[in-house]
Enzyme design. Structure first.
Site, PDB file in Angstrom:
ATOM      1  N   ARG A 166       0.831  -1.326   0.005  1.00 23.43           N
ATOM      2  CA  ARG A 166       0.105  -0.130   0.131  1.00 23.43           C
ATOM      3  C   ARG A 166       0.802   1.296   0.162  1.00 23.43           C
ATOM      4  O   ARG A 166       0.702   2.085   0.540  1.00 23.43           O
ATOM      5  CB  ARG A 166      -0.970   0.220   1.126  1.00 23.43           C
ATOM      6  CG  ARG A 166      -1.911  -1.090   1.375  1.00 23.43           C
ATOM      7  CD  ARG A 166      -3.159  -0.964   0.245  1.00 23.43           C
ATOM      8  NE  ARG A 166      -4.101  -1.749   0.256  1.00 23.43           N
ATOM      9  CZ  ARG A 166      -5.162  -1.847   0.792  1.00 23.43           C
ATOM     10  NH1 ARG A 166      -5.628  -0.678   1.620  1.00 23.43           N
ATOM     11  NH2 ARG A 166      -6.150  -2.916   0.390  1.00 23.43           N
ATOM     12  N   ARG A 184      -3.483   6.626   0.395  1.00 21.58           N
ATOM     13  CA  ARG A 184      -3.788   7.864   0.981  1.00 21.58           C
ATOM     14  C   ARG A 184      -2.952   8.731   1.923  1.00 21.58           C
ATOM     15  O   ARG A 184      -3.086   9.668   2.446  1.00 21.58           O
ATOM     16  CB  ARG A 184      -5.125   7.530   1.846  1.00 21.58           C
ATOM     17  CG  ARG A 184      -6.363   7.613   0.893  1.00 21.58           C
ATOM     18  CD  ARG A 184      -7.654   7.432   1.877  1.00 21.58           C
ATOM     19  NE  ARG A 184      -7.696   6.201   2.513  1.00 21.58           N
ATOM     20  CZ  ARG A 184      -8.244   6.191   3.638  1.00 21.58           C
ATOM     21  NH1 ARG A 184      -9.213   6.734   4.233  1.00 21.58           N
ATOM     22  NH2 ARG A 184      -8.476   4.647   4.236  1.00 21.58           N
ATOM     23  N   ARG A 190      -7.109  11.515  -6.741  1.00 16.61           N
ATOM     24  CA  ARG A 190      -8.304  10.539  -6.689  1.00 16.61           C
ATOM     25  C   ARG A 190      -9.536  11.496  -6.035  1.00 16.61           C
ATOM     26  O   ARG A 190     -10.627  10.912  -6.169  1.00 16.61           O
ATOM     27  CB  ARG A 190      -8.038   9.484  -5.396  1.00 16.61           C
ATOM     28  CG  ARG A 190      -7.299   8.426  -6.086  1.00 16.61           C
ATOM     29  CD  ARG A 190      -8.203   7.150  -6.784  1.00 16.61           C
ATOM     30  NE  ARG A 190      -9.288   7.183  -6.414  1.00 16.61           N
ATOM     31  CZ  ARG A 190      -9.720   6.442  -5.425  1.00 16.61           C
ATOM     32  NH1 ARG A 190      -8.771   5.865  -4.474  1.00 16.61           N
ATOM     33  NH2 ARG A 190     -11.074   6.452  -4.819  1.00 16.61           N
ATOM     34  N   ASP A 200      -6.652  -3.269  -7.243  1.00 18.16           N
ATOM     35  CA  ASP A 200      -7.274  -3.696  -6.092  1.00 18.16           C
ATOM     36  C   ASP A 200      -7.368  -5.237  -6.426  1.00 18.16           C
ATOM     37  O   ASP A 200      -7.777  -5.706  -7.457  1.00 18.16           O
ATOM     38  CB  ASP A 200      -8.458  -3.171  -5.655  1.00 18.16           C
ATOM     39  CG  ASP A 200      -8.799  -3.428  -4.443  1.00 18.16           C
ATOM     40  OD1 ASP A 200      -8.409  -2.927  -3.462  1.00 18.16           O
ATOM     41  OD2 ASP A 200      -9.636  -4.618  -4.232  1.00 18.16           O
ATOM     42  N   TYR A 232     -14.740 -12.023   0.693  1.00 18.79           N
ATOM     43  CA  TYR A 232     -15.333 -10.693   0.286  1.00 18.79           C
ATOM     44  C   TYR A 232     -16.617 -11.211  -0.423  1.00 18.79           C
ATOM     45  O   TYR A 232     -17.776 -10.598  -0.380  1.00 18.79           O
ATOM     46  CB  TYR A 232     -14.672  -9.892  -0.516  1.00 18.79           C
ATOM     47  CG  TYR A 232     -13.442  -9.076   0.119  1.00 18.79           C
ATOM     48  CD1 TYR A 232     -14.052  -8.150   1.103  1.00 18.79           C
ATOM     49  CD2 TYR A 232     -12.235  -9.517   0.077  1.00 18.79           C
ATOM     50  CE1 TYR A 232     -13.067  -7.405   1.875  1.00 18.79           C
ATOM     51  CE2 TYR A 232     -11.139  -8.495   0.715  1.00 18.79           C
ATOM     52  CZ  TYR A 232     -11.559  -7.812   1.562  1.00 18.79           C
ATOM     53  OH  TYR A 232     -10.747  -7.153   2.587  1.00 18.79           O
TER      54      TYR A 232
HETATM   55  O1  1CP Z   1       0.218   0.583  -3.155  1.00 17.30           O
HETATM   56  C1  1CP Z   1      -0.253  -0.737  -3.204  1.00 17.30           C
HETATM   57  O2  1CP Z   1      -0.067  -1.518  -2.356  1.00 17.30           O
HETATM   58  C2  1CP Z   1      -1.150  -1.243  -4.491  1.00 17.30           C
HETATM   59  C3  1CP Z   1      -2.727  -0.904  -4.255  1.00 17.30           C
HETATM   60  C4  1CP Z   1      -3.481  -1.835  -3.659  1.00 17.30           C
HETATM   61  C5  1CP Z   1      -3.362  -3.083  -3.326  1.00 17.30           C
HETATM   62  C6  1CP Z   1      -2.078  -4.264  -3.323  1.00 17.30           C
HETATM   63  C7  1CP Z   1      -4.890  -1.500  -3.084  1.00 17.30           C
HETATM   64  C8  1CP Z   1      -5.392  -0.253  -3.625  1.00 17.30           C
HETATM   65  N1  1CP Z   1      -5.399  -2.763  -2.694  1.00 17.30           N
HETATM   66  C9  1CP Z   1      -4.409  -3.751  -2.750  1.00 17.30           C
HETATM   67  C10 1CP Z   1      -4.925  -5.047  -2.355  1.00 17.30           C
HETATM   68  C11 1CP Z   1      -5.953  -5.429  -1.600  1.00 17.30           C
HETATM   69  N2  1CP Z   1      -7.046  -4.923  -1.558  1.00 17.30           N
HETATM   70  C12 1CP Z   1      -5.908  -6.407  -0.584  1.00 17.30           C
HETATM   71  C13 1CP Z   1      -4.674  -7.153  -0.099  1.00 17.30           C
HETATM   72  C14 1CP Z   1      -3.630  -6.271   0.625  1.00 17.30           C
HETATM   73  C15 1CP Z   1      -4.057  -6.040   2.089  1.00 17.30           C
HETATM   74  O3  1CP Z   1      -4.261  -6.839   2.878  1.00 17.30           O
HETATM   75  O4  1CP Z   1      -4.017  -4.805   2.336  1.00 17.30           O
HETATM   76  C16 1CP Z   1      -6.886  -6.384   0.013  1.00 17.30           C
HETATM   77  C17 1CP Z   1      -7.550  -7.045   1.272  1.00 17.30           C
HETATM   78  C18 1CP Z   1      -7.974  -5.482  -0.478  1.00 17.30           C
HETATM   79  C19 1CP Z   1      -9.303  -5.144  -0.288  1.00 17.30           C
HETATM   80  C20 1CP Z   1      -9.755  -3.877   0.215  1.00 17.30           C
HETATM   81  N3  1CP Z   1      -9.629  -2.874  -0.778  1.00 17.30           N
HETATM   82  C21 1CP Z   1      -9.746  -3.262   1.311  1.00 17.30           C
HETATM   83  C22 1CP Z   1      -9.647  -3.790   2.765  1.00 17.30           C
HETATM   84  C23 1CP Z   1     -10.760  -3.860   3.407  1.00 17.30           C
HETATM   85  C24 1CP Z   1     -11.046  -4.866   4.412  1.00 17.30           C
HETATM   86  O5  1CP Z   1     -11.541  -5.841   4.400  1.00 17.30           O
HETATM   87  O6  1CP Z   1     -10.632  -4.442   5.542  1.00 17.30           O
HETATM   88  C25 1CP Z   1      -9.746  -1.819   1.016  1.00 17.30           C
HETATM   89  C26 1CP Z   1      -9.972  -0.636   2.110  1.00 17.30           C
HETATM   90  C27 1CP Z   1      -9.786  -1.670  -0.389  1.00 17.30           C
HETATM   91  C28 1CP Z   1      -9.823  -0.392  -1.204  1.00 17.30           C
HETATM   92  C29 1CP Z   1      -8.814   0.226  -1.671  1.00 17.30           C
HETATM   93  N4  1CP Z   1      -7.477  -0.568  -2.298  1.00 17.30           N
HETATM   94  C30 1CP Z   1      -6.463   0.103  -2.673  1.00 17.30           C
HETATM   95  C31 1CP Z   1      -6.646   1.349  -1.989  1.00 17.30           C
HETATM   96  C32 1CP Z   1      -5.615   2.639  -2.022  1.00 17.30           C
HETATM   97  C33 1CP Z   1      -7.855   1.261  -1.427  1.00 17.30           C
HETATM   98  C34 1CP Z   1      -8.595   2.479  -0.498  1.00 17.30           C
HETATM   99  C35 1CP Z   1      -9.557   3.091  -1.336  1.00 17.30           C
HETATM  100  C36 1CP Z   1      -9.674   4.713  -1.657  1.00 17.30           C
HETATM  101  O7  1CP Z   1      -8.245   5.118  -1.597  1.00 17.30           O
HETATM  102  O8  1CP Z   1     -10.556   5.222  -1.832  1.00 17.30           O
END
Ligand code: 1CP
Length: 367
Positions: A45, A49, A58, A94, A169
């Site tokens: 990540r 943000r 964004r 994602d 999910y």
């Molecule tokens: O920089 C990076 O790492 C690349 C971006 C990335 C990655 C690798 C995003 C962007 N998502 C992911 C993978 C991801 N998505 C995972 C595996 C990694 C981890 O465990 O953190 C998971 C579980 C998700 C699912 C997901 N998508 C969540 C978690 C929800 C929960 O169950 O708690 C969330 C909050 C998202 C949205 C998301 N994905 C990525 C971003 C930057 C965001 C936030 C949304 C936004 O900025 O509006």
């Protein structure tokens, strides 16, 4: 400017064998347990943000929409590379992007995460998840090709969600603390579970293949929530499916990273899934993790993301400890134990990169 060759699809692509190219980078070398000039570092990540330039780009674009625009994906992926000097970029996308491409009605809701309109509960629901290929995610193919050109010698990491984490999910309908419905289906209807997990394994494999064909230098399989399972249940219900994804890439020529959170009891089983690198969260010291994983795989991790909210001297001491413990492993990629928290001061990340490089710098010693 990096030297380029042209591959069979006519795309400018870095020559994998060129010394100093992405396949010879400290990051890929560490994944392959080869000598490195310094311990490579990137952050899960790292795009997101915590960066003001990310929040700006964004501001008026929904998350899924941003993942489908190669220009935005490219810019957001490059932001942390420019700012922090990390040793690898990770594609901005994602884990649910291929799920949406397979026809599942879902959205990524700000402040919540993925939300599925009609959760998967029956065999008919599983059947409706279509197989995917490059034509279903053309924006991913295009973004990776643009990024490979822009990044030059810096490797790009592709990724996918592992079957258990994706299934959670889909079955829960959104994020879950207990994964209760997922486990109820797994224990109560094992055939349906295996049908769903098998389909999600095919999806993850197809999604990773698209990224590899477009030029990523490594892939990470995120099984973020696998730590919710006992080792016995992990072995029975999950390991075969994650192993199938990784086995499907055995000949792809890029290192594979396998990561989950809360997996201290699963590290041995996860290491059997076939990846070159096992990701470790902050709960298990890397020397202990290495004993559980064995000498054939590198480790990635494992600074507690919350630690970056502490004063610098505390962070510095932890970085030193993790580098010391990482020396027990045959290869170490420095990372956090999970993703960067949005409230992190990006300056901390930049300082961690510089410190990891400084403390781990080794004289040239190449194989
Ligand atoms: O920089 C990076 O790492 C690349 C971006 C990335 C990655 C690798 C995003 C962007 N998502 C992911 C993978 C991801 N998505 C995972 C595996 C990694 C981890 O465990 O953190 C998971 C579980 C998700 C699912 C997901 N998508 C969540 C978690 C929800 C929960 O169950 O708690 C969330 C909050 C998202 C949205 C998301 N994905 C990525 C971003 C930057 C965001 C936030 C949304 C936004 O900025 O509006």
């Amino acid at each position: 400017m990096a030297a380029m060759t042209t591959d069979s699809t006519g795309t400018a692509r870095d020559d994998a064998t060129r010394p100093g190219g992405p396949a010879d980078s400290p990051f890929v070398r560490a994944c392959r347990r080869r000598p490195v000039p310094h311990t490579p570092v990137w952050f899960m990540r790292q795009a997101g943000r915590s960066l003001p330039e990310y929040r700006e780009i964004r501001a008026n674009v929904a998350m899924l929409e941003s993942c489908r625009r190669p220009d935005l994906v490219t810019e957001i992926t490059l932001q942390p590379v420019r700012r922090h000097g990390v040793d690898a970029a990770i594609l901005f996308s994602d884990i649910v992007v291929p799920v949406a491409a397979a026809g599942v009605d879902l959205d990524i809701v700000p402040g919540t995460g993925p939300v599925v309109a009609e959760p998967v509960r029956t065999a008919a629901d599983v059947q409706r998840i279509r197989p995917i290929g490059r034509d279903d995610v053309p924006y991913v193919d295009e973004a990776v090709r643009m990024l490979v050109r822009e990044l030059g010698d810096t490797p790009l990491i592709g990724f996918a969600g592992a079957p258990f984490t994706l299934a959670s999910y889909l079955i829960e309908g959104g994020p879950s603390r207990t994964h209760a419905k997922t486990k109820a289906l797994m224990y109560g209807e094992p055939e349906l579970w295996h049908a769903l997990a098998g389909r999600l394994a095919e999806m993850a494999l197809a999604f990773l293949r698209v990224q590899i064909e477009a030029g990523v230098s490594a892939v990470q399989l995120f099984d973020s929530w696998a730590g919710a399972l006992s080792e016995a249940d992990y072995r029975r219900f999950v390991l075969p499916h994650s192993a199938a994804v990784l086995a499907g890439l055995a000949d792809a020529g890029v290192p594979r990273i396998h990561f989950g959170v809360g997996t201290a009891e699963l590290l041995g089983a996860m290491s059997e899934a076939g990846a070159e690198v096992v990701g470790v969260d902050w709960r298990t010291p890397l020397d202990v993790a290495t004993r559980r994983i064995g000498p054939e795989q590198a480790v990635q991790g494992n600074l507690d993301p919350c630690l970056l909210l502490a004063p610098w001297p505390v962070v510095e001491a932890e970085v030193r400890r993790i580098l010391d413990e990482g020396r027990a492993a045959p290869g170490h990629v420095f990372n956090l134990g999970h993703g960067v928290l949005p409230e992190t001061d990006p300056e901390m990340l930049t300082r961690v990169v510089a410190l990891v490089h400084e403390l781990s710098a080794r004289p040239a010693d190449r194989d």
